[in-house]
Motif scaffolding. Structure first.
Motif, PDB file in Angstrom:
ATOM      1  N   UNK A 171      44.303  44.295  43.215  1.00  0.00           N
ATOM      2  CA  UNK A 171      45.492  43.706  42.590  1.00  0.00           C
ATOM      3  C   UNK A 171      46.769  44.238  43.244  1.00  0.00           C
ATOM      4  N   UNK A 172      46.787  45.542  43.526  1.00  0.00           N
ATOM      5  CA  UNK A 172      47.955  46.139  44.188  1.00  0.00           C
ATOM      6  C   UNK A 172      48.180  45.498  45.546  1.00  0.00           C
ATOM      7  N   UNK A 173      47.115  45.296  46.284  1.00  0.00           N
ATOM      8  CA  UNK A 173      47.227  44.680  47.615  1.00  0.00           C
ATOM      9  C   UNK A 173      47.806  43.270  47.511  1.00  0.00           C
ATOM     10  N   UNK A 174      47.377  42.519  46.505  1.00  0.00           N
ATOM     11  CA  UNK A 174      47.864  41.149  46.347  1.00  0.00           C
ATOM     12  C   UNK A 174      49.344  41.121  45.967  1.00  0.00           C
ATOM     13  N   UNK A 175      49.741  41.936  45.005  1.00  0.00           N
ATOM     14  CA  UNK A 175      51.122  41.910  44.539  1.00  0.00           C
ATOM     15  C   UNK A 175      52.084  42.527  45.545  1.00  0.00           C
ATOM     16  N   UNK A 176      51.613  43.457  46.366  1.00  0.00           N
ATOM     17  CA  UNK A 176      52.490  44.114  47.338  1.00  0.00           C
ATOM     18  C   UNK A 176      53.096  43.124  48.322  1.00  0.00           C
ATOM     19  N   UNK A 177      52.390  42.038  48.597  1.00  0.00           N
ATOM     20  CA  UNK A 177      52.886  41.048  49.558  1.00  0.00           C
ATOM     21  C   UNK A 177      53.964  40.139  48.972  1.00  0.00           C
ATOM     22  N   UNK A 178      54.234  40.281  47.642  1.00  0.00           N
ATOM     23  CA  UNK A 178      55.201  39.428  46.953  1.00  0.00           C
ATOM     24  C   UNK A 178      54.938  37.957  47.273  1.00  0.00           C
ATOM     25  N   UNK A 179      53.739  37.483  46.896  1.00  0.00           N
ATOM     26  CA  UNK A 179      53.323  36.138  47.301  1.00  0.00           C
ATOM     27  C   UNK A 179      54.050  35.031  46.557  1.00  0.00           C
ATOM     28  N   UNK A 180      54.111  33.876  47.194  1.00  0.00           N
ATOM     29  CA  UNK A 180      54.628  32.683  46.525  1.00  0.00           C
ATOM     30  C   UNK A 180      53.601  32.147  45.537  1.00  0.00           C
ATOM     31  N   UNK A 181      52.322  32.332  45.851  1.00  0.00           N
ATOM     32  CA  UNK A 181      51.227  31.875  44.993  1.00  0.00           C
ATOM     33  C   UNK A 181      50.169  32.972  44.940  1.00  0.00           C
ATOM     34  N   UNK A 182      49.690  33.281  43.748  1.00  0.00           N
ATOM     35  CA  UNK A 182      48.603  34.241  43.555  1.00  0.00           C
ATOM     36  C   UNK A 182      47.404  33.494  42.993  1.00  0.00           C
ATOM     37  N   UNK A 183      46.267  33.557  43.699  1.00  0.00           N
ATOM     38  CA  UNK A 183      45.029  32.915  43.261  1.00  0.00           C
ATOM     39  C   UNK A 183      44.014  33.997  42.914  1.00  0.00           C
ATOM     40  N   UNK A 184      43.386  33.868  41.768  1.00  0.00           N
ATOM     41  CA  UNK A 184      42.433  34.872  41.297  1.00  0.00           C
ATOM     42  C   UNK A 184      41.126  34.194  40.916  1.00  0.00           C
ATOM     43  N   UNK A 185      40.030  34.682  41.483  1.00  0.00           N
ATOM     44  CA  UNK A 185      38.714  34.097  41.232  1.00  0.00           C
ATOM     45  C   UNK A 185      37.877  35.051  40.385  1.00  0.00           C
ATOM     46  N   UNK A 200      47.020  43.554  34.589  1.00  0.00           N
ATOM     47  CA  UNK A 200      47.420  42.380  35.369  1.00  0.00           C
ATOM     48  C   UNK A 200      48.676  41.754  34.783  1.00  0.00           C
ATOM     49  N   UNK A 201      48.714  41.608  33.460  1.00  0.00           N
ATOM     50  CA  UNK A 201      49.886  41.010  32.827  1.00  0.00           C
ATOM     51  C   UNK A 201      51.120  41.886  32.986  1.00  0.00           C
ATOM     52  N   UNK A 202      50.924  43.204  32.962  1.00  0.00           N
ATOM     53  CA  UNK A 202      52.058  44.119  33.126  1.00  0.00           C
ATOM     54  C   UNK A 202      52.656  43.986  34.519  1.00  0.00           C
ATOM     55  N   UNK A 203      51.798  44.002  35.535  1.00  0.00           N
ATOM     56  CA  UNK A 203      52.322  43.919  36.902  1.00  0.00           C
ATOM     57  C   UNK A 203      52.828  42.519  37.210  1.00  0.00           C
ATOM     58  N   UNK A 204      52.189  41.481  36.659  1.00  0.00           N
ATOM     59  CA  UNK A 204      52.672  40.114  36.876  1.00  0.00           C
ATOM     60  C   UNK A 204      54.037  39.915  36.209  1.00  0.00           C
ATOM     61  N   UNK A 205      54.236  40.488  35.038  1.00  0.00           N
ATOM     62  CA  UNK A 205      55.525  40.369  34.354  1.00  0.00           C
ATOM     63  C   UNK A 205      56.626  41.079  35.134  1.00  0.00           C
ATOM     64  N   UNK A 206      56.255  42.190  35.794  1.00  0.00           N
ATOM     65  CA  UNK A 206      57.238  42.927  36.594  1.00  0.00           C
ATOM     66  C   UNK A 206      57.505  42.241  37.924  1.00  0.00           C
ATOM     67  N   UNK A 207      56.514  41.512  38.451  1.00  0.00           N
ATOM     68  CA  UNK A 207      56.635  40.826  39.736  1.00  0.00           C
ATOM     69  C   UNK A 207      56.149  39.390  39.574  1.00  0.00           C
ATOM     70  N   UNK A 208      56.846  38.575  38.776  1.00  0.00           N
ATOM     71  CA  UNK A 208      56.329  37.237  38.458  1.00  0.00           C
ATOM     72  C   UNK A 208      56.196  36.348  39.682  1.00  0.00           C
ATOM     73  N   UNK A 209      55.120  35.596  39.712  1.00  0.00           N
ATOM     74  CA  UNK A 209      54.864  34.629  40.772  1.00  0.00           C
ATOM     75  C   UNK A 209      54.017  33.515  40.192  1.00  0.00           C
TER      76      UNK A 209
END
Length: 246
Positions: free
Chosen positions: A146-160, A178-187
């Motif tokens: 999850x850290x690796x995904x959010x670190x890139x500040x993506x335009x789209x996050x896909x989770x399988x 996940x909700x905590x980090x997504x709320x801090x770095x919304x995408x």
């Protein structure tokens, strides 16, 4: 025939897949998706919910560009780093790299030295940055993913199904992280799951898919603040959902 478009930063993720088929081991043509149409609004967290084998992961593979043999089109929003980040069931960490090295390898060269303290802190990884994947539990390895995904500040996050095969206590802790980090770095985020309570806990909207060939049965709007979604609230949401989608 397929077509991929990139839209402006305010545009949604749009999916219009007319049909996706594959050939079985018995040489039979099987339709995985047919008439699949939905969109995820900018900055929204949506879940694709459907029975196992209905084509949820196939949809993500198409959006990731891993499967180009389909008819239809999809449109990806751009914004931030204009990157797509993905989190899979397996963390897929390089075993010879530390947690921090695995995360930084996902960054562009000019961003490799960016400050990741806040991200590691939110995910509870501050003390694990120098550890190797073999020294991590599966739950910690998925935090690193999850850290690796959010670190890139993506335009789209896909989770399988990123919390599959975890015990429920660990999975629930990771869902809330996940909700905590997504709320801090919304995408804009789209997550595949067959776990109804998980979808209702995380999502702004749940996109309900049929059995194969998958198409959209309907959309369930979760009009409740996430901090209010305790056990009783989730029970009520499940009841409301099953009334609409028996």
């Amino acid at each position: 025939m397929n077509d991929t478009q990139h839209a402006g930063a305010a545009a949604p993720l749009k999916v219009e897949i007319a049909e996706k088929t594959f050939r079985s081991a018995e040489d039979v043509i099987i339709a995985a998706l047919r008439g699949l149409s939905f969109e995820v609004r900018q900055g929204e967290f949506a879940c694709l919910l459907g029975p196992s084998g209905c084509g949820k992961t196939t949809t993500l593979r198409i959006l990731l560009g891993l499967d180009r043999e389909f008819s239809g089109s999809y449109q990806l929003p751009e914004g931030g780093s204009s990157r797509i980040a993905a989190v899979f069931q397996e963390p897929v960490l390089l075993p010879w790299r530390t947690v921090e090295q695995n995360v930084r390898l996902a960054l562009s060269r000019d961003a490799r030295d960016m400050d990741l303290d806040g991200l590691f802190d939110i995910l509870g990884l501050s003390a694990m940055r120098s550890l190797y994947p073999s020294e991590l539990s599966l739950g910690l390895a998925r935090r690193a993913a999850l850290a690796r995904a959010f670190a890139t500040e993506p335009a789209v996050l896909l989770l399988d199904e990123p919390f599959a095969s975890l015990d429920e206590r660990t999975a629930d802790r990771l869902r809330r992280l996940l909700m905590t980090v997504w709320s801090a770095r919304p995408t804009t985020a789209l997550m595949v799951t067959h776990n109804l309570r998980e979808a209702l806990l995380l999502a702004d909207r749940v996109i309900v898919l049929s059995s194969r060939p998958a198409h959209v049965l309907g959309i369930f709007e979760v009009e409740m603040a996430r901090q209010a979604r305790d056990t009783k609230a989730l029970d009520d949401l499940v009841s409301d959902f099953r009334t609409r989608f028996p």
